[in-house]
Write a protein that holds these residues in place. Structure first.
Motif, PDB file in Angstrom:
ATOM      1  N   LEU A 160       0.838  -1.205   0.000  1.00  0.00           N
ATOM      2  CA  LEU A 160       0.000   0.000   0.000  1.00  0.00           C
ATOM      3  C   LEU A 160       0.871   1.252   0.000  1.00  0.00           C
ATOM      4  O   LEU A 160       0.687   2.163  -0.811  1.00  0.00           O
ATOM      5  N   ASN A 161       1.828   1.302   0.923  1.00  0.00           N
ATOM      6  CA  ASN A 161       2.698   2.478   1.020  1.00  0.00           C
ATOM      7  C   ASN A 161       3.518   2.666  -0.251  1.00  0.00           C
ATOM      8  O   ASN A 161       3.704   3.794  -0.732  1.00  0.00           O
ATOM      9  N   HIS A 162       3.997   1.554  -0.811  1.00  0.00           N
ATOM     10  CA  HIS A 162       4.823   1.632  -2.019  1.00  0.00           C
ATOM     11  C   HIS A 162       4.031   2.198  -3.197  1.00  0.00           C
ATOM     12  O   HIS A 162       4.476   3.138  -3.867  1.00  0.00           O
ATOM     13  N   PHE A 163       2.844   1.638  -3.442  1.00  0.00           N
ATOM     14  CA  PHE A 163       2.077   2.069  -4.612  1.00  0.00           C
ATOM     15  C   PHE A 163       1.440   3.440  -4.409  1.00  0.00           C
ATOM     16  O   PHE A 163       1.261   4.197  -5.360  1.00  0.00           O
ATOM     17  N   ALA A 164       1.110   3.782  -3.165  1.00  0.00           N
ATOM     18  CA  ALA A 164       0.607   5.127  -2.886  1.00  0.00           C
ATOM     19  C   ALA A 164       1.688   6.166  -3.167  1.00  0.00           C
ATOM     20  O   ALA A 164       1.422   7.237  -3.734  1.00  0.00           O
ATOM     21  N   GLU A 165       2.924   5.819  -2.807  1.00  0.00           N
ATOM     22  CA  GLU A 165       4.042   6.750  -3.037  1.00  0.00           C
ATOM     23  C   GLU A 165       4.356   6.889  -4.523  1.00  0.00           C
ATOM     24  O   GLU A 165       4.520   7.996  -5.029  1.00  0.00           O
ATOM     25  N   THR A 166       4.422   5.757  -5.244  1.00  0.00           N
ATOM     26  CA  THR A 166       4.779   5.821  -6.659  1.00  0.00           C
ATOM     27  C   THR A 166       3.684   6.467  -7.498  1.00  0.00           C
ATOM     28  O   THR A 166       3.970   7.081  -8.521  1.00  0.00           O
ATOM     29  N   SER A 167       2.426   6.343  -7.063  1.00  0.00           N
ATOM     30  CA  SER A 167       1.325   6.965  -7.809  1.00  0.00           C
ATOM     31  C   SER A 167       0.974   8.353  -7.277  1.00  0.00           C
ATOM     32  O   SER A 167       0.075   9.013  -7.791  1.00  0.00           O
ATOM     33  N   GLU A 168       1.707   8.770  -6.207  1.00  0.00           N
ATOM     34  CA  GLU A 168       1.484  10.085  -5.588  1.00  0.00           C
ATOM     35  C   GLU A 168       0.011  10.277  -5.204  1.00  0.00           C
ATOM     36  O   GLU A 168      -0.604  11.298  -5.473  1.00  0.00           O
ATOM     37  N   LYS A 169      -0.520   9.230  -4.567  1.00  0.00           N
ATOM     38  CA  LYS A 169      -1.921   9.276  -4.143  1.00  0.00           C
ATOM     39  C   LYS A 169      -1.994   9.120  -2.629  1.00  0.00           C
ATOM     40  O   LYS A 169      -1.364   8.233  -2.050  1.00  0.00           O
ATOM     41  N   ALA A 170      -2.755   9.989  -1.989  1.00  0.00           N
ATOM     42  CA  ALA A 170      -2.925   9.913  -0.533  1.00  0.00           C
ATOM     43  C   ALA A 170      -4.008   8.889  -0.213  1.00  0.00           C
ATOM     44  O   ALA A 170      -5.183   9.109  -0.485  1.00  0.00           O
ATOM     45  N   VAL A 171      -3.613   7.748   0.346  1.00  0.00           N
ATOM     46  CA  VAL A 171      -4.558   6.695   0.733  1.00  0.00           C
ATOM     47  C   VAL A 171      -4.491   6.561   2.249  1.00  0.00           C
ATOM     48  O   VAL A 171      -3.401   6.505   2.824  1.00  0.00           O
ATOM     49  N   GLN A 172      -5.645   6.499   2.889  1.00  0.00           N
ATOM     50  CA  GLN A 172      -5.712   6.561   4.356  1.00  0.00           C
ATOM     51  C   GLN A 172      -5.585   5.202   5.052  1.00  0.00           C
ATOM     52  O   GLN A 172      -5.993   5.060   6.194  1.00  0.00           O
ATOM     53  N   GLY A 173      -5.029   4.223   4.365  1.00  0.00           N
ATOM     54  CA  GLY A 173      -4.847   2.922   5.002  1.00  0.00           C
ATOM     55  C   GLY A 173      -5.812   1.882   4.464  1.00  0.00           C
ATOM     56  O   GLY A 173      -6.464   2.070   3.435  1.00  0.00           O
ATOM     57  N   ILE A 174      -5.912   0.765   5.187  1.00  0.00           N
ATOM     58  CA  ILE A 174      -6.759  -0.356   4.794  1.00  0.00           C
ATOM     59  C   ILE A 174      -7.827  -0.536   5.858  1.00  0.00           C
ATOM     60  O   ILE A 174      -7.510  -0.622   7.053  1.00  0.00           O
ATOM     61  N   SER A 175      -9.086  -0.590   5.441  1.00  0.00           N
ATOM     62  CA  SER A 175     -10.168  -0.738   6.418  1.00  0.00           C
ATOM     63  C   SER A 175     -10.073  -2.100   7.106  1.00  0.00           C
ATOM     64  O   SER A 175      -9.490  -3.046   6.571  1.00  0.00           O
ATOM     65  N   THR A 176     -10.654  -2.202   8.283  1.00  0.00           N
ATOM     66  CA  THR A 176     -10.631  -3.459   9.044  1.00  0.00           C
ATOM     67  C   THR A 176     -11.282  -4.580   8.243  1.00  0.00           C
ATOM     68  O   THR A 176     -10.776  -5.709   8.185  1.00  0.00           O
ATOM     69  N   GLU A 177     -12.398  -4.260   7.593  1.00  0.00           N
ATOM     70  CA  GLU A 177     -13.111  -5.265   6.792  1.00  0.00           C
ATOM     71  C   GLU A 177     -12.240  -5.736   5.628  1.00  0.00           C
ATOM     72  O   GLU A 177     -12.163  -6.934   5.335  1.00  0.00           O
ATOM     73  N   ALA A 178     -11.550  -4.795   4.976  1.00  0.00           N
ATOM     74  CA  ALA A 178     -10.697  -5.152   3.846  1.00  0.00           C
ATOM     75  C   ALA A 178      -9.532  -6.020   4.304  1.00  0.00           C
ATOM     76  O   ALA A 178      -9.158  -6.996   3.637  1.00  0.00           O
ATOM     77  N   MET A 179      -8.957  -5.692   5.443  1.00  0.00           N
ATOM     78  CA  MET A 179      -7.840  -6.492   5.945  1.00  0.00           C
ATOM     79  C   MET A 179      -8.295  -7.898   6.306  1.00  0.00           C
ATOM     80  O   MET A 179      -7.578  -8.879   6.066  1.00  0.00           O
ATOM     81  N   ASP A 180      -9.496  -8.028   6.866  1.00  0.00           N
ATOM     82  CA  ASP A 180     -10.030  -9.361   7.174  1.00  0.00           C
ATOM     83  C   ASP A 180     -10.163 -10.193   5.902  1.00  0.00           C
ATOM     84  O   ASP A 180      -9.833 -11.385   5.889  1.00  0.00           O
ATOM     85  N   VAL A 181     -10.645  -9.551   4.840  1.00  0.00           N
ATOM     86  CA  VAL A 181     -10.799 -10.253   3.557  1.00  0.00           C
ATOM     87  C   VAL A 181      -9.442 -10.709   3.038  1.00  0.00           C
ATOM     88  O   VAL A 181      -9.270 -11.849   2.584  1.00  0.00           O
ATOM     89  N   LEU A 182      -8.439  -9.818   3.110  1.00  0.00           N
ATOM     90  CA  LEU A 182      -7.102 -10.159   2.632  1.00  0.00           C
ATOM     91  C   LEU A 182      -6.512 -11.334   3.415  1.00  0.00           C
ATOM     92  O   LEU A 182      -5.878 -12.220   2.851  1.00  0.00           O
ATOM     93  N   CYS A 183      -6.729 -11.347   4.715  1.00  0.00           N
ATOM     94  CA  CYS A 183      -6.148 -12.391   5.567  1.00  0.00           C
ATOM     95  C   CYS A 183      -6.834 -13.738   5.404  1.00  0.00           C
ATOM     96  O   CYS A 183      -6.246 -14.785   5.715  1.00  0.00           O
ATOM     97  N   GLU A 184      -8.079 -13.746   4.931  1.00  0.00           N
ATOM     98  CA  GLU A 184      -8.824 -14.996   4.778  1.00  0.00           C
ATOM     99  C   GLU A 184      -8.547 -15.676   3.440  1.00  0.00           C
ATOM    100  O   GLU A 184      -8.814 -16.856   3.274  1.00  0.00           O
ATOM    101  N   TYR A 185      -7.992 -14.937   2.477  1.00  0.00           N
ATOM    102  CA  TYR A 185      -7.771 -15.481   1.126  1.00  0.00           C
ATOM    103  C   TYR A 185      -6.531 -16.373   1.116  1.00  0.00           C
ATOM    104  O   TYR A 185      -5.621 -16.196   1.935  1.00  0.00           O
TER     105      TYR A 185
END
Length: 451
Positions: A330-355
């Motif tokens: 997240l930090n890498h691609f936010a930096e390279t695309s110069e986009k301010a992203v406020q992190g990963i939501s709890t729900e999104a992180m749960d989805v990522l961890c279950e896959y």
């Protein structure tokens, strides 16, 4: 762009003023002094790109200045001024580390040529230093993300074997980071100042692999218009990395076994033996012992390759690392695309961890790259930004059940489609981003039945 800075040290005021005026007119920033002592101090405070110093000066002469500067910085570039009677001293100065000497009174055109040559060397040294620093930073062990027990064991083994000059076999599924591990081992070994040369055995047509590895002589085959040095020679003193070693054709396995035994090669079409000094690291996502049982891989070569074996666990066995990796990407691609992203939501992180990630770390990286690209400025990453196999709603329909190979194939097809779209269908550019040769990508697309 900042002007390149030249420090001129000469005890003749007229010469100093004339030189300053001439060099400033040529576009350089110039610092001058009549004293050798002051010149040494200015070298420390001004950090010049080039020093020009007169050999004959009172108190601290040019040779003393040169020796003092070279003792402080062996990469410093110094030109010495010399009169007609001091050529012998100028030669001594070059032996002591001076780049060149210029006779007084100098010819303006010749003087500028010497200066440009000197500054060109300075630029190359700075670029090499920056590149080495970048590589040293990028390939530190701590830059491999993870603190799970499975990956910690890998780190421990890598640290132990990096400086042991023995062959290494890296095993693991596609996308686990085998080449990154090979680069880290090289960067932390005594061969780190020499080349790291990779070759993907599955990315080239069989007839080309031998020439690519060993090189060829002019006329060795129809298209051999001139002599060509092989990649294994380019790796002289460094590390040769053979990826997908299981795809190496049988005839080349025999030849490679001889290389590991004798440390000599012959270019295609030549009888001359060439000594080589390399460390071999190879990698595979196949079961080599199964290939041996099928008669597709030589058992004696296998034992030569795996003096040390490092097995990279799949991401599904590194559950504790998914959050760390997701935030890193997240930090890498936010930096390279110069986009301010406020992190990963709890729900999104749960989805990522279950896959289960059939495509391993590479799949997670592309998932996060896609999510950042689709996200809105200043918002969190949410599950709807993920492709459908992970639980999102913006991805293409993808099979979520079935044989692992089929799932990996679907994921690879999805990634290739995304990258091709990004590069407007340009296969060469897409292959470069995916870490494949153009022919390798075409072969993979054919295997995946992609148009």
């Amino acid at each position: 762009m900042d002007k390149e800075k030249i420090l001129v040290i000469d005890d003749e005021p007229d010469m100093l003023r004339g030189c300053q005026k001439f060099l400033e007119a040529a576009g350089y920033a110039v610092v001058v002094t009549e004293s050798g002592e002051t010149g040494i101090a200015l070298f420390e405070t001004e950090n010049p790109d080039l020093v020009i110093v007169d050999l004959k000066m009172p108190r601290v002469d040019g040779m003393a200045v040169l020796q003092n500067i070279m003792a402080r910085d062996q990469e410093a570039i110094v030109i010495v001024f010399t009169g007609y009677g001091t050529i012998e001293s100028a030669v001594k100065a070059i032996r002591a580390g001076a780049f060149d000497f210029v006779r007084k009174p100098f010819d303006p055109d010749a003087f500028l040529i010497v200066i440009e040559r000197a500054l060109k060397l300075r630029r190359v040294r700075l670029e090499n230093s920056a590149l080495k620093q970048m590589l040293d930073t990028r390939f530190r062990f701590e830059n491999i993300i993870g603190n799970s027990e499975a990956i910690t064991q890998v780190f421990d083994l890598m640290r132990k074997i990096s400086d042991i000059d023995a062959n290494v076999l890296i095993t693991g599924e596609s996308g686990t980071g085998k080449e990154l591990v090979a680069q880290c081992i090289h960067a932390n070994s005594k061969r780190s100042h020499k080349p790291f040369v990779p070759l993907n055995c599955g990315g080239l047509p069989e007839p080309l692999i031998e020439s690519e590895i060993f090189g060829h002589t002019k006329g060795a085959f129809t298209d051999a218009k001139q002599n060509r040095v092989g990649l294994i020679e380019h790796a002289k003193g460094g590390t040769f990395f053979l990826d997908e070693i299981g795809e190496l054709p049988m005839p080349l396995q025999v030849k490679f076994l001889r290389v590991l035994e004798d440390h000599k090669i012959r270019r295609l079409g030549s009888n001359q033996e060439i000594e080589i000094d390399i460390r071999l690291i190879s990698a595979t996502n196949q079961n080599i012992e199964a290939l041996i049982g099928e008669g597709r891989f030589r058992e004696d070569l296998f034992y030569r390759l795996n003096t040390f074996e490092i097995h990279l666990p799949p991401l599904r066995e590194r559950q504790g690392d998914i959050q760390l990796l997701a935030h890193h990407f997240l930090n890498h691609f936010a930096e390279t695309s110069e986009k301010a992203v406020q992190g990963i939501s709890t729900e999104a992180m749960d989805v990522l961890c279950e896959y289960t990630y059939p495509g391993n770390v590479r799949e997670l990286m592309h998932v996060m790259e896609r999510a950042v690209a689709l996200s809105e400025e200043g918002r969190e990453i949410t599950p709807d930004l993920f492709p459908k196999p992970i639980g999102g709603s913006l991805g293409i329909e993808t099979q979520t059940k079935g044989h692992l190979k089929a799932r990996v194939a679907e994921f690879e097809k999805h990634i290739i489609q995304d990258v091709l779209k990004k590069h407007a269908g340009n296969i060469t550019h897409a292959a470069k981003e995916l870490g494949l040769t153009r022919d390798g990508l075409i072969k993979k697309m054919a295997r995946l039945k992609m148009r």
